[in-house]
Enzyme design. Sequence first.
Site, PDB file in Angstrom:
ATOM      1  N   SER A  32       0.844  -1.205   0.000  1.00  0.00           N
ATOM      2  CA  SER A  32       0.000   0.000   0.000  1.00  0.00           C
ATOM      3  C   SER A  32       0.876   1.251   0.000  1.00  0.00           C
ATOM      4  O   SER A  32       1.797   1.359  -0.809  1.00  0.00           O
ATOM      5  CB  SER A  32      -0.920  -0.115   1.218  1.00  0.00           C
ATOM      6  OG  SER A  32      -1.706   0.994   1.416  1.00  0.00           O
TER       7      SER A  32
ATOM      8  N   ASP B 165      -9.423  -4.479  -6.292  1.00  0.00           N
ATOM      9  CA  ASP B 165      -8.903  -3.687  -5.167  1.00  0.00           C
ATOM     10  C   ASP B 165      -9.485  -2.276  -5.265  1.00  0.00           C
ATOM     11  O   ASP B 165      -9.170  -1.534  -6.179  1.00  0.00           O
ATOM     12  CB  ASP B 165      -7.363  -3.637  -5.242  1.00  0.00           C
ATOM     13  CG  ASP B 165      -6.747  -2.944  -4.039  1.00  0.00           C
ATOM     14  OD1 ASP B 165      -7.491  -2.319  -3.250  1.00  0.00           O
ATOM     15  OD2 ASP B 165      -5.515  -3.037  -3.887  1.00  0.00           O
TER      16      ASP B 165
ATOM     17  N   HIS C  40      -7.427  -5.614  -0.839  1.00  0.00           N
ATOM     18  CA  HIS C  40      -6.230  -4.783  -0.792  1.00  0.00           C
ATOM     19  C   HIS C  40      -5.101  -5.454  -0.028  1.00  0.00           C
ATOM     20  O   HIS C  40      -3.987  -4.959   0.016  1.00  0.00           O
ATOM     21  CB  HIS C  40      -6.588  -3.448  -0.124  1.00  0.00           C
ATOM     22  CG  HIS C  40      -5.496  -2.431  -0.197  1.00  0.00           C
ATOM     23  ND1 HIS C  40      -4.894  -2.047  -1.378  1.00  0.00           N
ATOM     24  CD2 HIS C  40      -4.884  -1.704   0.779  1.00  0.00           C
ATOM     25  CE1 HIS C  40      -3.965  -1.133  -1.136  1.00  0.00           C
ATOM     26  NE2 HIS C  40      -3.935  -0.915   0.166  1.00  0.00           N
TER      27      HIS C  40
END
Lengths: 756, 263
Positions: B95, B217, B245
């Site tokens: 991320s 996602d 995610h």
Amino acid sequence: MTSTRQATDRRVDDASRSRLADLLVDDPTDLFENAPCGYLSTLPDGTIVKVNRTMCEWLGRPAEQVLRTRLRDLLSVGGQVFHDTHLEPLLRMQGAVREVALDVVRSDGALLPCLVNAVELRSADGAPLMVRATLFEATARRRYEREILAARRAAEASEAGSRTLQQFTTELAAAVTTADAAAVVLHRSRRAAHATGAALWLVEAGPHAGEDPGVVLAGAEGIPADLLDALAETAPGRVQVVLGGGVRTVPAGSALRAVWPALADAAAGAGCSDLVVVPVTADDTHLGALVLTLDDGSADGDLISLAEPGQHRSLNEVETDLLATLGRQAGQALERARLHEETARQAERSTFLLDAARLLARATGVTETVERLAEMVVPRLADMCLLDVVGEHGMARVVARHGDPARQRLVDELRAWAPPHRELPAPARAAMQEGRTQWFPALAEDWLADVVRDPAELTAVRALELASIISVPLVAEGRSLGVMTLSADRRRRPFTRADVELAEQLALQVSLMMAKAQRYELEASTSHTLQTALLPPPPPQVPGVSVAVRYLAATYGVEIGGDFYDVAPLPGDHVAIAVGDVVGHDITAAATMGQLRSVYRSLLVEAPAPSAVIDRLQASWPLLGLQRMATALFATLDLPTGLLHVASAGHPPPLMIIDGEAEYLPVVPSRMLGAPPAPALEWSGVLPRGGTLVLFTDGLVESRSQDIDAGLTRLREAARRSAGAGPDELCDRLLADLAGTHRADDIALLALTRDA
Amino acid sequence: MSARTRNDVRVSGRDGARPMVFAHGYGCDQNMWRFVAPEFESDHQVVTFDHVGFGNSDLAAYDPARYGSLRGYAEDVVQVMRDLELTDAVFVGHSVSAMIGVLAHEQAPELFGAMVMVGPSARYIDDGDYVGGFSRAQIRDLLDNLDANHLGWSTAMAPVIMGNADRPELTAELTNSFCRTDPDVARQFARVSFLSDNRADLPGVSVPTLVLQCSEDVIAPEPAGRYVHENVPGSTFWQLAATGHCPHLSAPEETTAAIRAWL
């Protein structure tokens, strides 16, 4: 009775127990479907495989629509992100989550705030099999929480405001000068409002009383130059409007463009979406305004702003209140700093004027004094000082001085456009013509271009970066003596009213000094002309004697006196000699001396004896109307025999030098001329061949440092040392020995040697 | 304070082998790597850590000014790697940590040997033709949602989750929680995560890079991952079947396999 009641009670119990049993033997399906909470079962990837009716009713969707979608699909965007970044990972890591707040989106788009509990069912080896979730409606609770959150945020904002205010007041307390205070105001207010820039304008009194006050930029930070200029352009016009209101936000939009297009353009160019104007006040007195520039929030340090581009940012009530308070605090501090600075400036001005007065009091010549004055004015009061003075042959620039040696050359170049070559520059000319001070706090570029007379002059003026000018006429005793021009360049604060007052006081001192000096100069030259006219020419050649005379004027004070000498050949081989000294050192003394000598000369027609000369002068003194008394020594010498008659009217005795011996003749002095008359006594004797007679005035033997007796002794000794010298050489030697370089009095000296 | 204590750095695996540094993203802490990192211990030196403000990091070291942008976090990464004297490290960032890795590499390229980006996005907010996946309003909604969760979250979470009496080590871990953090820290991290724009930094990455793209996602949608791939010179794009995610939690085997295959 009792048993009946007991039976009845039992029946009632049975009935309710039966009903309770019915209720408890509830259909598990009904329990699931109509539970007071939403139920969901999902596969590990989030796909919903079971949902109860309560949940479907909340969602406003039939079960068929809900099944096969995923839990995250039911959530708001914020909820989706939270689901993916927190809820799902936690389920994986911990197997359960409790009380996660998520908003479920209903079919009509409305949000239903929920609290979610979930557990993950796992296989024996820990692999996820399914997730069961219960959702509880939490509308009221969420509203309550939001209120708590809002209250906390407000409390935090208020605390932050208090902190800002505390910091602000602490820093302001430490600020001594207006500039210090302005810097604090700019820095703190800019941060408090999250503004991109801040500028502070303060009201200052204009050049003329009764005029609208102007505003002066006290400081700025974070505002591009062109926006600052555009703000400055509008500031004077807006100041009255702004001062009336509280904190105002002016959107840099079409409304602003309609009134101030240039400002709107500059604001747009600087990315400024709104201008916030905060009045700066102290005890209801408007001191100025603080202008803050806000952007649309599209730049937030490194971060992207959440504000939509082009959106206007408005200040909230807390920010507005805080700014209003900052404005008042700033006003108090600025007022205090101004008073402090004013006091310091007053002291500085007093010192300056005192220094100037001392300098002018020691003045010996006009030119030298004004030059030294200019050295004092520059740089203490101004960057440049020009002095144009009215003289015998019109005006002349007597001083042109700049504080910066690098710019002195430019000032010297400007002389080409100044008197005596050209007439005065505009401000000085106006000051001379109108007889009053001309003050230009700021110089507009087009005005400059308008008043200069030559492109080259404009170039020189521009290179000097003149920013502010004061021209003060020099006037004394109703006469215009000239004009003093001071200028400040861009590096100095523009001239204020206080500077003008100081310049005027200085000009008054200079004028008085110049008037006095000019008067002295005039008197001195008049007296010298007069004295030169009154003193006899070099003594005539008289057969049988050699004569030398000297006249030395005083070296300080007024260069004029009432001393005289006279040598006149008389019929019958006689020569008359006289030396006199009229009291005083001025034109009157010189005039009296002239009259005295004329009367004496007219008396000589009858060749009277020296004592008779005194008697007649005494007798005629009131008739002559002479205003001063005088001392004098009169003598006659019979050339063939050397017979000498001497009479004195209060005068030092003559010195006779014979064969290397010098002695004062014992002449008994009678009263001074002009004093109540008394008979004059006459000394008679012989001046032998080769003998010398020396007549002198008291300037030779009397000074502030020695009395006349000591002077007479010194003179006699000097004469003895010089015995044998001719009259000319004798005069020179006596003067060399006795006359100092600083004399307060004139000296008349006469030496007569009878030929051997 | 050493970076190791500050960031609760944990080192395992083979000493002297090529190091792998796992950086957790927005959300929870280094426990996110619990199913993936151990898989590399056999042939790598494995380093995991918590960003300041998360997990067992030193909360006292949190400085709002330093962590007001991703650069502060990147400086921490560089310090951690320098403290451990790592070279040729494989940096695995999930991320927002993928971008923290990009910035850390910018500061000290000599430490890096390769980069694995799990669900990266150089900018979350749409910008003209660029698809980040979110509008400003949606990010605002997200930040509000975060606030809503903090009230119940900060105090109630850990005790409720306990009850794994048979696994006391997990209980201790749970007491500290994985996703609990100071609301202000979490809020600022959310802001710097979702409001950063690192598109201009991508071309500076000079080490081999793997972009792991999840399916479906919502946080880092495929166009965002493709953008990263297209702008990191010579990078490899790998589409995972895993959805959501957090593939390292939802599909650790696939994630591990993808990284291994690429390495």
